[in-house]
Design a protein around this motif. Structure first.
Motif, PDB file in Angstrom:
ATOM      1  N   ARG A   1      22.314   9.071 -34.579  1.00  0.00           N
ATOM      2  CA  ARG A   1      23.475   8.226 -34.274  1.00  0.00           C
ATOM      3  C   ARG A   1      24.430   8.172 -35.466  1.00  0.00           C
ATOM      4  N   THR A   2      23.903   7.806 -36.626  1.00  0.00           N
ATOM      5  CA  THR A   2      24.765   7.661 -37.800  1.00  0.00           C
ATOM      6  C   THR A   2      24.124   8.373 -38.992  1.00  0.00           C
ATOM      7  N   GLU A   3      24.851   8.425 -40.075  1.00  0.00           N
ATOM      8  CA  GLU A   3      24.328   9.097 -41.266  1.00  0.00           C
ATOM      9  C   GLU A   3      23.043   8.420 -41.752  1.00  0.00           C
TER      10      GLU A   3
ATOM     11  N   LEU B   1      26.211  13.831 -35.645  1.00  0.00           N
ATOM     12  CA  LEU B   1      26.169  12.370 -35.498  1.00  0.00           C
ATOM     13  C   LEU B   1      26.991  11.924 -34.290  1.00  0.00           C
ATOM     14  N   SER B   2      26.373  11.099 -33.457  1.00  0.00           N
ATOM     15  CA  SER B   2      27.059  10.694 -32.215  1.00  0.00           C
ATOM     16  C   SER B   2      27.793   9.366 -32.341  1.00  0.00           C
ATOM     17  N   GLU B   3      27.389   8.500 -33.316  1.00  0.00           N
ATOM     18  CA  GLU B   3      28.011   7.175 -33.383  1.00  0.00           C
ATOM     19  C   GLU B   3      28.461   6.827 -34.803  1.00  0.00           C
ATOM     20  N   GLU B   4      28.701   7.835 -35.592  1.00  0.00           N
ATOM     21  CA  GLU B   4      29.160   7.566 -36.962  1.00  0.00           C
ATOM     22  C   GLU B   4      30.578   6.974 -36.914  1.00  0.00           C
ATOM     23  N   PRO B   5      30.801   5.848 -37.623  1.00  0.00           N
ATOM     24  CA  PRO B   5      32.143   5.240 -37.585  1.00  0.00           C
ATOM     25  C   PRO B   5      33.230   6.247 -37.984  1.00  0.00           C
ATOM     26  N   ALA B   6      34.330   6.204 -37.255  1.00  0.00           N
ATOM     27  CA  ALA B   6      35.407   7.173 -37.467  1.00  0.00           C
ATOM     28  C   ALA B   6      35.932   7.116 -38.905  1.00  0.00           C
ATOM     29  N   GLU B   7      35.867   5.912 -39.510  1.00  0.00           N
ATOM     30  CA  GLU B   7      36.447   5.767 -40.851  1.00  0.00           C
ATOM     31  C   GLU B   7      35.489   6.174 -41.968  1.00  0.00           C
ATOM     32  N   SER B   8      34.283   6.571 -41.635  1.00  0.00           N
ATOM     33  CA  SER B   8      33.324   6.927 -42.691  1.00  0.00           C
ATOM     34  C   SER B   8      33.713   8.260 -43.319  1.00  0.00           C
TER      35      SER B   8
END
Ligand code: FES
Length: 359
Positions: free
Chosen positions: A255-257, A283-290
């Motif tokens: 999902r995320t890093e 990654l399927s749900e990593e915040p766009a701003e990361s």
């Protein structure tokens, strides 16, 4: 005459032969055809062993069986008409002759056994995946990719977990490790994640399953999600040890890093691998701003963008059923033959409340 009967079989040992293979084995009273085959070291196709997945289906050519459960919810009317049965649910009432598709007669597998295991180490890999290492009373041989059933006294049922390390190609291992994902509402995983301590004991039975690496020279696609990393890491470790020389693309969905793990193991594998080895986290749900610079989206969609010639590859998929099923559908649509696709769906309480569950 082919016949299924409901009722008691006569309590005596019978012989099962598998046509076109030269294989035969005894099956005792109360023992299923699958249990007897695995005890004899025969690589009979199997996954759930509970009558849910259909992997052990085979055709009854001669003899009679008694089925432990009604298998018509897995086998359709046509299957039943053709004499298909589920080996994991069939007791032999007579000697039997079976036809089993996809069985490799030359492949031998370790016979399942039961032992006790003491937890000797626990380590969180992510927020919801725990690595546990056991010391077994009696070492257990297995093929990388297979699984064991773990159970804890006082918590009903057994849960299936893939061995997360190689075995050196079927050697007996005294300290296996497993990746345990915390399943919301699952008593066993709640106990392991929140209460278990080093020194606690578990029952361990195995090995089971038919998700091991088949010999070939074709490039390999490996696809995993979540704790599905375990059997693939084990398989690739053993293959690296054997100096297998095949190109590998390993796509890992998270999902995320923060849900990525085993990254150092992947680097080590890549450095030891004799062919090309590429690890591709998605990654399927990593915040766009990361500041994540890697791939985003669904791992099964991203893997397709990397494949030049799917029909010329072998695929191994392991993880949540939606990911595995979507990956299989995409690969088949791209021309990969079904026989080249191996998979292990990790079912848990959120997917299916069956004996295959890993809550
Ligand atoms: Fe027999 Fe799954 S139905 S192994």
């Amino acid at each position: 005459m082919l016949k299924r009967i409901l009722g008691l079989g006569r309590a005596q040992a019978r012989t099962v032969s598998i046509e076109s293979t030269g294989l035969s084995f005894p099956v005792g009273p109360g023992e299923t055809v699958l249990e007897a085959a695995l005890r004899a070291g025969i690589a009979f196709p199997n996954k759930c062993r509970s009558g849910a997945c259909g992997t052990c289906r085979c055709t009854l050519r001669e003899g009679r069986v008694r089925e432990k459960v009604d298998t018509s919810y897995v086998l359709g009317a046509d299957d039943l008409q053709r004499g298909q049965i589920l080996a994991c649910q069939s007791l032999a009432c007579t000697d039997l002759r079976l036809a089993v598709e996809g069985l490799q007669p030359q492949q031998r597998i370790p016979a399942p056994r039961a032992t006790e295991g003491e937890i000797i180490a626990m380590r969180p890999l992510t927020a919801d995946i725990l690595e546990i290492r056991l010391r077994l009373q009696s070492p257990m041989p297995y093929l990388a990719g297979q699984y064991a059933e773990l159970a804890r006294k006082g918590i009903p049922g057994a849960r299936q977990y893939s061995f997360a390390r190689g075995s050196g190609d079927g050697h007996a291992v005294s300290e296996p490790c497993f990746f345990v994902r915390h399943v919301p509402g699952g008593r066993f995983t709640a106990w392991l994640h929140h209460q278990a301590v080093v020194g606690d004991c578990l029952s361990v039975q195995g090995p089971y399953g038919d998700f091991w690496l088949r010999d070939a020279m074709r490039p390999m696609l490996c696809v995993a999600g979540g704790s599905g990393m375990a059997p693939l890491r084990a398989m690739l470790e053993d293959a690296a040890e054997r100096q297998v020389e095949r190109d590998v693309l390993f796509c890992f969905g998270a999902r995320t890093e923060a849900d990525l793990y085993c990254l150092d193991d992947m680097k080590l594998l890549a450095s030891r691998w004799r062919g090309r080895f590429r690890f591709l986290p998605v990654l399927s749900e990593e915040p766009a701003e990361s500041d994540w610079q890697g791939r985003r989206g669904m791992v099964t969609a991203e893997m397709m963008s990397e494949l030049k010639d799917p029909a010329g590859m072998d695929a191994y998929l392991c993880g949540p059923p939606p990911m595995v099923d979507d990956g299989i559908a995409r690969l088949k649509a791209a021309g990969m033959a079904e026989a080249r696709i191996r998979f292990d769906r990790f079912l848990d309480a959120s997917h299916q409340p069956s004996a295959q569950a890993v809550p």
